[in-house]
Write a protein that holds these residues in place. Sequence first.
Motif, PDB file in Angstrom:
ATOM      1  N   LEU A  25       0.900  -1.347  -0.016  1.00  0.00           N
ATOM      2  CA  LEU A  25       0.053  -0.075  -0.103  1.00  0.00           C
ATOM      3  C   LEU A  25       0.855   1.287   0.000  1.00  0.00           C
ATOM      4  CD1 LEU A  25       0.015   1.250   3.306  1.00  0.00           C
ATOM      5  CD2 LEU A  25      -1.560  -0.739   3.434  1.00  0.00           C
ATOM      6  N   ALA A  26       0.395   2.394  -0.550  1.00  0.00           N
ATOM      7  CA  ALA A  26       1.089   3.579  -0.857  1.00  0.00           C
ATOM      8  C   ALA A  26       0.119   4.666  -0.448  1.00  0.00           C
ATOM      9  CB  ALA A  26       1.699   3.821  -2.033  1.00  0.00           C
ATOM     10  N   ARG A  27       0.653   5.958   0.056  1.00  0.00           N
ATOM     11  CA  ARG A  27      -0.274   6.863   0.568  1.00  0.00           C
ATOM     12  C   ARG A  27       0.087   8.132  -0.346  1.00  0.00           C
ATOM     13  NH1 ARG A  27      -0.025   6.238   7.105  1.00  0.00           N
ATOM     14  NH2 ARG A  27      -1.541   4.102   7.078  1.00  0.00           N
ATOM     15  N   ILE A  28      -0.963   9.061  -0.756  1.00  0.00           N
ATOM     16  CA  ILE A  28      -0.724   9.989  -1.616  1.00  0.00           C
ATOM     17  C   ILE A  28      -1.296  11.174  -0.164  1.00  0.00           C
ATOM     18  CG2 ILE A  28      -1.558  11.574  -3.335  1.00  0.00           C
ATOM     19  CD1 ILE A  28      -1.888   8.825  -4.805  1.00  0.00           C
ATOM     20  N   ARG A  29      -0.664  12.139  -0.094  1.00  0.00           N
ATOM     21  CA  ARG A  29      -0.801  13.178   0.593  1.00  0.00           C
ATOM     22  C   ARG A  29      -1.315  14.412  -0.190  1.00  0.00           C
ATOM     23  NH1 ARG A  29       4.811  12.992   4.662  1.00  0.00           N
ATOM     24  NH2 ARG A  29       4.327  10.832   5.305  1.00  0.00           N
ATOM     25  N   PRO A  36      -7.210  17.552  -6.516  1.00  0.00           N
ATOM     26  CA  PRO A  36      -8.091  18.056  -7.749  1.00  0.00           C
ATOM     27  C   PRO A  36      -8.604  16.921  -8.554  1.00  0.00           C
ATOM     28  CG  PRO A  36      -5.595  19.030  -7.709  1.00  0.00           C
ATOM     29  CD  PRO A  36      -5.813  18.171  -6.973  1.00  0.00           C
ATOM     30  N   SER A  37      -9.633  17.062  -9.164  1.00  0.00           N
ATOM     31  CA  SER A  37     -10.322  16.054  -9.754  1.00  0.00           C
ATOM     32  C   SER A  37      -9.624  15.213 -10.904  1.00  0.00           C
ATOM     33  CB  SER A  37     -11.859  16.557 -10.268  1.00  0.00           C
ATOM     34  OG  SER A  37     -11.448  17.574 -11.254  1.00  0.00           O
ATOM     35  N   ALA A  38      -8.808  16.097 -11.634  1.00  0.00           N
ATOM     36  CA  ALA A  38      -7.901  15.652 -12.625  1.00  0.00           C
ATOM     37  C   ALA A  38      -6.974  14.612 -12.088  1.00  0.00           C
ATOM     38  CB  ALA A  38      -7.021  16.841 -13.418  1.00  0.00           C
ATOM     39  N   LEU A  39      -6.404  14.888 -10.983  1.00  0.00           N
ATOM     40  CA  LEU A  39      -5.366  14.137 -10.336  1.00  0.00           C
ATOM     41  C   LEU A  39      -6.117  12.810  -9.939  1.00  0.00           C
ATOM     42  CD1 LEU A  39      -2.765  13.244  -8.924  1.00  0.00           C
ATOM     43  CD2 LEU A  39      -3.195  14.786  -6.806  1.00  0.00           C
ATOM     44  N   LEU A  40      -7.361  12.789  -9.418  1.00  0.00           N
ATOM     45  CA  LEU A  40      -8.063  11.748  -8.611  1.00  0.00           C
ATOM     46  C   LEU A  40      -8.309  10.609  -9.876  1.00  0.00           C
ATOM     47  CD1 LEU A  40     -10.407  13.770  -6.462  1.00  0.00           C
ATOM     48  CD2 LEU A  40      -8.596  12.207  -5.607  1.00  0.00           C
ATOM     49  N   ARG A  41      -8.555  11.458 -11.122  1.00  0.00           N
ATOM     50  CA  ARG A  41      -8.845  10.389 -12.147  1.00  0.00           C
ATOM     51  C   ARG A  41      -7.595   9.481 -12.412  1.00  0.00           C
ATOM     52  NH1 ARG A  41     -11.449  15.180 -14.282  1.00  0.00           N
ATOM     53  NH2 ARG A  41     -13.588  14.650 -14.095  1.00  0.00           N
ATOM     54  N   LYS A  42      -6.548  10.138 -12.263  1.00  0.00           N
ATOM     55  CA  LYS A  42      -5.256   9.312 -12.668  1.00  0.00           C
ATOM     56  C   LYS A  42      -4.870   8.427 -11.654  1.00  0.00           C
ATOM     57  CE  LYS A  42      -3.601  12.806 -15.720  1.00  0.00           C
ATOM     58  NZ  LYS A  42      -2.372  14.129 -15.728  1.00  0.00           N
ATOM     59  N   VAL A  43      -5.183   8.873 -10.265  1.00  0.00           N
ATOM     60  CA  VAL A  43      -4.971   7.913  -9.282  1.00  0.00           C
ATOM     61  C   VAL A  43      -6.004   6.752  -9.048  1.00  0.00           C
ATOM     62  CG1 VAL A  43      -5.312   7.518  -6.678  1.00  0.00           C
ATOM     63  CG2 VAL A  43      -4.327   9.740  -7.551  1.00  0.00           C
ATOM     64  N   ALA A  44      -6.973   6.950  -9.602  1.00  0.00           N
ATOM     65  CA  ALA A  44      -8.126   5.912  -9.843  1.00  0.00           C
ATOM     66  C   ALA A  44      -7.794   4.881 -10.804  1.00  0.00           C
ATOM     67  CB  ALA A  44      -9.624   6.350 -10.026  1.00  0.00           C
ATOM     68  N   GLU A  81       3.992  10.305  -9.766  1.00  0.00           N
ATOM     69  CA  GLU A  81       4.894  11.526 -10.025  1.00  0.00           C
ATOM     70  C   GLU A  81       4.518  12.359 -11.330  1.00  0.00           C
ATOM     71  OE1 GLU A  81       9.255  11.513  -8.361  1.00  0.00           O
ATOM     72  OE2 GLU A  81       8.897   9.445  -9.259  1.00  0.00           O
ATOM     73  N   GLU A  82       4.454  11.637 -12.271  1.00  0.00           N
ATOM     74  CA  GLU A  82       4.029  12.556 -13.320  1.00  0.00           C
ATOM     75  C   GLU A  82       2.629  13.228 -13.561  1.00  0.00           C
ATOM     76  OE1 GLU A  82       4.405   9.404 -16.582  1.00  0.00           O
ATOM     77  OE2 GLU A  82       6.686   9.396 -16.475  1.00  0.00           O
ATOM     78  N   ALA A  83       1.895  12.560 -12.474  1.00  0.00           N
ATOM     79  CA  ALA A  83       0.667  13.087 -12.462  1.00  0.00           C
ATOM     80  C   ALA A  83       0.549  14.577 -11.543  1.00  0.00           C
ATOM     81  CB  ALA A  83      -0.373  12.231 -11.835  1.00  0.00           C
ATOM     82  N   GLY A  84       1.762  14.667 -10.712  1.00  0.00           N
ATOM     83  CA  GLY A  84       1.676  15.826  -9.802  1.00  0.00           C
ATOM     84  C   GLY A  84       1.358  15.191  -8.573  1.00  0.00           C
ATOM     85  N   ALA A  85       1.185  14.004  -8.161  1.00  0.00           N
ATOM     86  CA  ALA A  85       0.702  13.443  -6.613  1.00  0.00           C
ATOM     87  C   ALA A  85       1.694  13.574  -5.713  1.00  0.00           C
ATOM     88  CB  ALA A  85       0.325  11.842  -6.784  1.00  0.00           C
ATOM     89  N   ALA A  86       2.998  13.848  -6.014  1.00  0.00           N
ATOM     90  CA  ALA A  86       3.989  13.976  -4.987  1.00  0.00           C
ATOM     91  C   ALA A  86       4.278  15.373  -4.450  1.00  0.00           C
ATOM     92  CB  ALA A  86       5.379  13.450  -5.603  1.00  0.00           C
ATOM     93  N   VAL A  87       3.252  16.414  -4.815  1.00  0.00           N
ATOM     94  CA  VAL A  87       3.536  17.683  -4.428  1.00  0.00           C
ATOM     95  C   VAL A  87       3.373  17.999  -2.899  1.00  0.00           C
ATOM     96  CG1 VAL A  87       2.600  19.998  -4.462  1.00  0.00           C
ATOM     97  CG2 VAL A  87       2.781  18.523  -6.430  1.00  0.00           C
ATOM     98  N   ALA A 210     -12.052   2.140  -6.735  1.00  0.00           N
ATOM     99  CA  ALA A 210     -11.461   3.175  -7.749  1.00  0.00           C
ATOM    100  C   ALA A 210     -12.691   3.830  -8.321  1.00  0.00           C
ATOM    101  CB  ALA A 210     -10.507   2.832  -8.539  1.00  0.00           C
ATOM    102  N   GLU A 211     -13.824   2.959  -8.950  1.00  0.00           N
ATOM    103  CA  GLU A 211     -14.859   3.435  -9.720  1.00  0.00           C
ATOM    104  C   GLU A 211     -15.619   4.703  -9.036  1.00  0.00           C
ATOM    105  OE1 GLU A 211     -13.825  -0.796 -11.112  1.00  0.00           O
ATOM    106  OE2 GLU A 211     -13.930   0.399  -9.170  1.00  0.00           O
ATOM    107  N   ALA A 212     -15.694   4.371  -7.548  1.00  0.00           N
ATOM    108  CA  ALA A 212     -16.466   5.197  -6.994  1.00  0.00           C
ATOM    109  C   ALA A 212     -15.725   6.340  -6.810  1.00  0.00           C
ATOM    110  CB  ALA A 212     -16.684   4.514  -5.309  1.00  0.00           C
TER     111      ALA A 212
END
Length: 360
Positions: A25-29, A36-44, A81-87, A210-212
């Motif tokens: 498991l990994a955590r995104i802070r 942002p919703s654009a990031l969430l789509r990439k996370v899902a 990282e490419e999606a900006g989740a590491a900010v 993820a679909e939710a």
Amino acid sequence: MTAPARIRGWCPSLFRPMESGDGWLARIRPERGRLPSALLRKVADAALRHGNGILEITNRGNLQVRGLRPESIAPFTTTMEEAGAAVGEGSRILISPLLGADPSLAPDLLALADEIDRALPESLSAKFGVLLDGGGALPLSGIVLDLVIRWTGADWAVNGKAVARDAIATHIRERATGLARVSERAGHPPKLGRHAGFLLLAPAFGQMRAEALLTLADLAETHGDGALRPTPWKSIALAGVAWDQAPTVLQAAEKRGFITDRNDGRLSLITCAGAPACARGEIATHDAASALAASRRAGDGLLHLSGCVKGCAHPGAAPVTLVGRAGQIDLVRHGKAADTPAFRGLSLAEIPATMQSLPA
């Protein structure tokens, strides 16, 4: 990427995933509380491609991706990282979830958060956490971390002692490792549903598919300010939703399995991932919690259901704690998961009657 760790007693992150019962498991802070919703789509999408599609909200307001495989960790991390989740990765701060959406929050809150991050010594434990509570419509009352900074409405307090705004960073820099942890009464989680300026809803027991999550990202973009804001109560705030649009959003979220009713019985239970998701879990906690919730209401006394004696989901004492042990359940009264049980070896079917027999 740092190699995955197997050390106990530390917090997993995006760059240091941790092994669990269903994989890694990994955590995104969130960056200052906001995803942002654009990031969430990439996370899902990444959770489906590289994990098992299950995500969780943690009690520090982070988003946790489960079920990563050893060979999928590297591509997952690169994608994030490419999606900006590491900010938000370097920050230790749990900040007011409505930052940027609530004008009643303390002034200059974002600048203060930046100053605090710079002031914290690098030598602090990875588990060291800072609470920055700016008040407003969704105050972080009842939440306590190692360092607690609260706006009182007129000034600031650091671990319960008044400190001038301009002196907070210096105060922390000089005393962060020696500050006595503040003692506070546990507060009640804010009620789910419609509030002025935002909605609050919760994935059942903090976990969702993820679909939710994709559904929520769409709702945030079409009806809100385009972001989700995880909270330390394992709920999610959607800001910027018009009052007359709130019922539509809540109904759509409920269809995806989110809890929107503040009287839902599942809200009186706290549980961990349990078996099979956690290697330490000795019972399937989510199945058990769903069965028990049918006869409960949100206002009932707190019931802690732990997959093992570690009690990760609720380290403190609870009126009743149910602890998995080799497929059966021990019951602890007014204690923690590791305390001596009042009853041992119960079946799930025996729990309701046993609880009813307990003295008030």
